[in-house]
Design a protein around this motif. Sequence first.
Motif, PDB file in Angstrom:
ATOM      1  N   ASP A 128       0.819  -1.213   0.000  1.00 18.33           N
ATOM      2  CA  ASP A 128       0.000   0.000   0.000  1.00 18.33           C
ATOM      3  C   ASP A 128       0.859   1.271   0.000  1.00 18.33           C
ATOM      4  N   LEU A 129       1.732   1.385  -0.994  1.00 21.42           N
ATOM      5  CA  LEU A 129       2.647   2.514  -1.101  1.00 21.42           C
ATOM      6  C   LEU A 129       2.076   3.609  -1.985  1.00 21.42           C
ATOM      7  N   VAL A 130       2.389   4.858  -1.652  1.00 22.44           N
ATOM      8  CA  VAL A 130       2.028   5.996  -2.490  1.00 22.44           C
ATOM      9  C   VAL A 130       3.276   6.831  -2.739  1.00 22.44           C
ATOM     10  N   LEU A 131       3.191   7.628  -3.800  1.00 18.50           N
ATOM     11  CA  LEU A 131       4.276   8.541  -4.127  1.00 18.50           C
ATOM     12  C   LEU A 131       3.670   9.815  -4.695  1.00 18.50           C
ATOM     13  N   ARG A 132       4.228  10.935  -4.311  1.00 19.94           N
ATOM     14  CA  ARG A 132       3.749  12.227  -4.793  1.00 19.94           C
ATOM     15  C   ARG A 132       3.932  12.314  -6.304  1.00 19.94           C
ATOM     16  N   LEU A 133       2.993  12.981  -6.965  1.00 20.24           N
ATOM     17  CA  LEU A 133       3.109  13.245  -8.392  1.00 20.24           C
ATOM     18  C   LEU A 133       3.644  14.659  -8.580  1.00 20.24           C
ATOM     19  N   GLU A 134       4.443  14.847  -9.605  1.00 22.40           N
ATOM     20  CA  GLU A 134       4.994  16.165  -9.911  1.00 22.40           C
ATOM     21  C   GLU A 134       4.992  16.357 -11.423  1.00 22.40           C
ATOM     22  N   TRP A 135       5.236  17.584 -11.851  1.00 20.90           N
ATOM     23  CA  TRP A 135       5.295  17.871 -13.279  1.00 20.90           C
ATOM     24  C   TRP A 135       6.390  17.053 -13.925  1.00 20.90           C
ATOM     25  N   ALA A 136       6.096  16.504 -15.101  1.00 18.47           N
ATOM     26  CA  ALA A 136       7.085  15.718 -15.826  1.00 18.47           C
ATOM     27  C   ALA A 136       8.153  16.603 -16.437  1.00 18.47           C
ATOM     28  N   ARG A 137       7.779  17.815 -16.762  1.00 19.04           N
ATOM     29  CA  ARG A 137       8.714  18.737 -17.408  1.00 19.04           C
ATOM     30  C   ARG A 137       8.168  20.150 -17.277  1.00 19.04           C
ATOM     31  N   GLU A 138       8.949  21.100 -17.636  1.00 21.64           N
ATOM     32  CA  GLU A 138       8.519  22.494 -17.558  1.00 21.64           C
ATOM     33  C   GLU A 138       7.789  22.947 -18.814  1.00 21.64           C
ATOM     34  N   GLN A 139       7.952  22.237 -19.916  1.00 21.53           N
ATOM     35  CA  GLN A 139       7.324  22.655 -21.171  1.00 21.53           C
ATOM     36  C   GLN A 139       5.873  22.191 -21.200  1.00 21.53           C
ATOM     37  N   ALA A 140       4.966  23.148 -21.208  1.00 21.26           N
ATOM     38  CA  ALA A 140       3.536  22.846 -21.213  1.00 21.26           C
ATOM     39  C   ALA A 140       3.010  22.790 -22.637  1.00 21.26           C
ATOM     40  N   GLU A 141       1.870  22.134 -22.797  1.00 24.48           N
ATOM     41  CA  GLU A 141       1.202  22.041 -24.094  1.00 24.48           C
ATOM     42  C   GLU A 141      -0.231  22.543 -23.932  1.00 24.48           C
ATOM     43  N   PRO A 142      -0.755  23.266 -24.912  1.00 25.22           N
ATOM     44  CA  PRO A 142      -2.153  23.709 -24.813  1.00 25.22           C
ATOM     45  C   PRO A 142      -3.098  22.506 -24.818  1.00 25.22           C
ATOM     46  N   ARG A 143      -3.964  22.451 -23.811  1.00 26.54           N
ATOM     47  CA  ARG A 143      -4.933  21.360 -23.712  1.00 26.54           C
ATOM     48  C   ARG A 143      -5.814  21.308 -24.955  1.00 26.54           C
ATOM     49  N   SER A 144      -6.180  22.482 -25.501  1.00 31.56           N
ATOM     50  CA  SER A 144      -7.035  22.515 -26.687  1.00 31.56           C
ATOM     51  C   SER A 144      -6.363  21.829 -27.877  1.00 31.56           C
ATOM     52  N   GLU A 145      -5.040  21.982 -28.018  1.00 29.69           N
ATOM     53  CA  GLU A 145      -4.325  21.297 -29.105  1.00 29.69           C
ATOM     54  C   GLU A 145      -4.309  19.789 -28.887  1.00 29.69           C
ATOM     55  N   LEU A 146      -4.115  19.371 -27.638  1.00 27.72           N
ATOM     56  CA  LEU A 146      -4.140  17.939 -27.336  1.00 27.72           C
ATOM     57  C   LEU A 146      -5.526  17.355 -27.606  1.00 27.72           C
ATOM     58  N   GLU A 147      -6.557  18.121 -27.249  1.00 25.80           N
ATOM     59  CA  GLU A 147      -7.926  17.665 -27.539  1.00 25.80           C
ATOM     60  C   GLU A 147      -8.137  17.550 -29.043  1.00 25.80           C
ATOM     61  N   GLY A 148      -7.545  18.456 -29.820  1.00 24.44           N
ATOM     62  CA  GLY A 148      -7.618  18.378 -31.270  1.00 24.44           C
ATOM     63  C   GLY A 148      -6.927  17.138 -31.822  1.00 24.44           C
ATOM     64  N   GLN A 149      -5.992  16.585 -31.048  1.00 26.24           N
ATOM     65  CA  GLN A 149      -5.300  15.357 -31.441  1.00 26.24           C
ATOM     66  C   GLN A 149      -6.049  14.109 -30.965  1.00 26.24           C
ATOM     67  N   GLY A 150      -7.194  14.305 -30.300  1.00 27.76           N
ATOM     68  CA  GLY A 150      -8.003  13.170 -29.864  1.00 27.76           C
ATOM     69  C   GLY A 150      -8.017  12.886 -28.378  1.00 27.76           C
ATOM     70  N   PHE A 151      -7.227  13.615 -27.586  1.00 30.62           N
ATOM     71  CA  PHE A 151      -7.259  13.417 -26.144  1.00 30.62           C
ATOM     72  C   PHE A 151      -8.612  13.877 -25.596  1.00 30.62           C
ATOM     73  N   VAL A 152      -9.130  13.160 -24.617  1.00 29.12           N
ATOM     74  CA  VAL A 152     -10.354  13.560 -23.921  1.00 29.12           C
ATOM     75  C   VAL A 152      -9.966  13.742 -22.458  1.00 29.12           C
ATOM     76  N   PHE A 153     -10.199  14.943 -21.916  1.00 26.79           N
ATOM     77  CA  PHE A 153      -9.814  15.267 -20.553  1.00 26.79           C
ATOM     78  C   PHE A 153     -11.027  15.381 -19.642  1.00 26.79           C
ATOM     79  N   THR A 154     -10.877  14.868 -18.405  1.00 27.48           N
ATOM     80  CA  THR A 154     -11.885  15.034 -17.369  1.00 27.48           C
ATOM     81  C   THR A 154     -11.185  15.671 -16.163  1.00 27.48           C
ATOM     82  N   ARG A 155     -11.731  16.807 -15.687  1.00 25.80           N
ATOM     83  CA  ARG A 155     -11.147  17.439 -14.499  1.00 25.80           C
ATOM     84  C   ARG A 155     -11.465  16.561 -13.304  1.00 25.80           C
TER      85      ARG A 155
END
Length: 160
Positions: A128-155
């Motif tokens: 039953d181990l957990v580990l903190r999540l952190e940003w993978a990198r500093e370079q961000a991508e616009p969510r709208s562009e990712l959605e245009g590539q077929g990604f579906v996001f749920t908050r």
Amino acid sequence: MSTVQEEHQPEVGTPDRVCALGAPPDVAPTGDHAAVWLDDEGRVWADYLTEPAGDEVVPLVWAEETPVPRRKVEEHYTLSGIAVCRTDLVSNFGMLPAEGARPYATVWLDDDGDGVFADYPTANPEEDLVLRLEWAREQAEPRSELEGQGFVFTRIGWSL
């Protein structure tokens, strides 16, 4: 002390199913809060806050530190399960889960709103181990562009 929502797993027979466990408010509690997102493939993302505000996101990965028993984190925080993700997609630069590990991990948000954690996949679920999540990198991508590539996001939550 702390209370923890029951751990959730996808139904048997739906190996690629990922899900959000709750419905966070549509509006951030404050301007300092970033949305945490789950995509339809099981990856976890977070808003990359900019001025002026944009829709940029970065993937979250396990922090490069030692996983800890969830009960140790619960000594300081109340953890709420906010999603179920695929462990092979929440990784550190291609690091795969241990052989025999569960293919799904619960994503947890602490009650302070500044910590996002995920179950750390091991061959022994009793750990039953957990580990903190952190940003993978500093370079961000616009969510709208990712959605245009077929990604579906749920908050799935809001984090500081």
